[in-house]
Design an enzyme around this catalytic site. Structure first.
Site, PDB file in Angstrom:
ATOM      1  CB  ILE A 164      -0.926   0.035   1.232  1.00 18.08           C
ATOM      2  CG1 ILE A 164      -1.719  -1.275   1.317  1.00 18.08           C
ATOM      3  CG2 ILE A 164      -1.877   1.229   1.164  1.00 18.08           C
ATOM      4  CD1 ILE A 164      -2.484  -1.637   0.072  1.00 18.08           C
ATOM      5  CE  LYS A 165       4.833   4.987  -4.554  1.00 15.02           C
ATOM      6  NZ  LYS A 165       5.143   5.149  -5.996  1.00 15.02           N
ATOM      7  CB  ILE A 166       0.538   5.800   2.570  1.00 11.81           C
ATOM      8  CG1 ILE A 166      -0.197   4.448   2.678  1.00 11.81           C
ATOM      9  CG2 ILE A 166      -0.182   6.841   3.396  1.00 11.81           C
ATOM     10  CD1 ILE A 166      -0.046   3.801   4.043  1.00 11.81           C
TER      11      ILE A 166
END
Ligand code: G3P
Length: 217
Positions: free
Chosen positions: A82-84
């Site tokens: 998950i890229k945040i």
């Protein structure tokens, strides 16, 4: 150093996967928009092609939205990361995923202090954007060196994932500094093979071998 490719173009990923060099893939909303394709479908396809980590970025900017979107994206495949974005909300969401054992890639990092914050909330990867720092006459690779020193001082597990790479020199410098990962645009990866002396030397070998009149098989 691990090589990730920075693209959402499935054909480019498939071609590079065949080289045996690929350890993962990073995407972001701009790369997805450029692909012109359905986000979740592209991520699913990429996860089929590459066994390694595949970064899929949330679109929400609030904590609850990032968590909801991230948990939805994580269900696409076991190798989804998950890229945040590196914001107060993003780091709270990152901490949530850390506590649940879901891998994260904290992105849009432009300072050592930001990287320190990301490590403290347990980010799996930190993505400092070196090219964009160079674009404003700062030195992106100096940031990588600073983050490497800070992470080593405290034995942080967060992996330095050098992003926004624009040249093969930045790949070399990333490796010299000891970054864990470089996420590289396909065109830059292809440039890494080339050296004029290799081409010149091979041409001479081929010519001289031909002059022997021999065959190996
Ligand atoms: O992974 C981040 C990368 O895609 C950003 O690259 O060239 O838009 O700064 P760039």
């Amino acid at each position: 150093m691990k090589f990730f490719v920075d693209t959402a173009e499935v054909d480019d990923i498939r071609e590079l996967q065949e080289t045996g060099l690929l350890d993962g893939v990073t995407t972001n909303p701009s790369l997805i928009a450029k692909s012109g394709r359905d986000f979740k479908q592209v991520i699913a396809e990429i996860c089929e092609i590459v066994d390694g980590p595949v970064s899929a970025e949330v679109a929400a900017t609030d904590v609850d939205g990032m968590i909801a979107e991230g948990e939805h994206l994580a269900k696409i495949a076991t190798n989804v990361v998950i890229k945040i974005p590196l914001t107060p909300a993003g780091l709270k969401a990152c901490k949530h995923f850390t506590n649940k054992g879901i891998k994260t890639n904290v992105t849009l990092c432009f300072s050592a202090n930001q990287a320190l914050l990301a490590a403290k909330v347990g980010a799996t990867y930190i993505s400092p954007f070196v090219g964009r720092l160079d674009d404003i006459n700062l030195n992106g690779m100096d940031l990588i060196a600073d983050i490497r020193a800070i992470y080593d001082n405290y034995d942080f597990d967060t992996q330095i994932l050098v992003a926004s790479i624009r040249s093969i020199n930045q790949v070399t410098e990333s490796a010299l500094i000891g970054a864990d990962v470089a996420t590289i645009p396909p065109a830059i990866i292809h440039k890494m093979y080339n050296h004029p002396l290799t081409a010149k030397g091979l041409e001479a070998f081929v010519k001289d071998w031909a002059s022997t009149g021999q065959t190996i098989l």
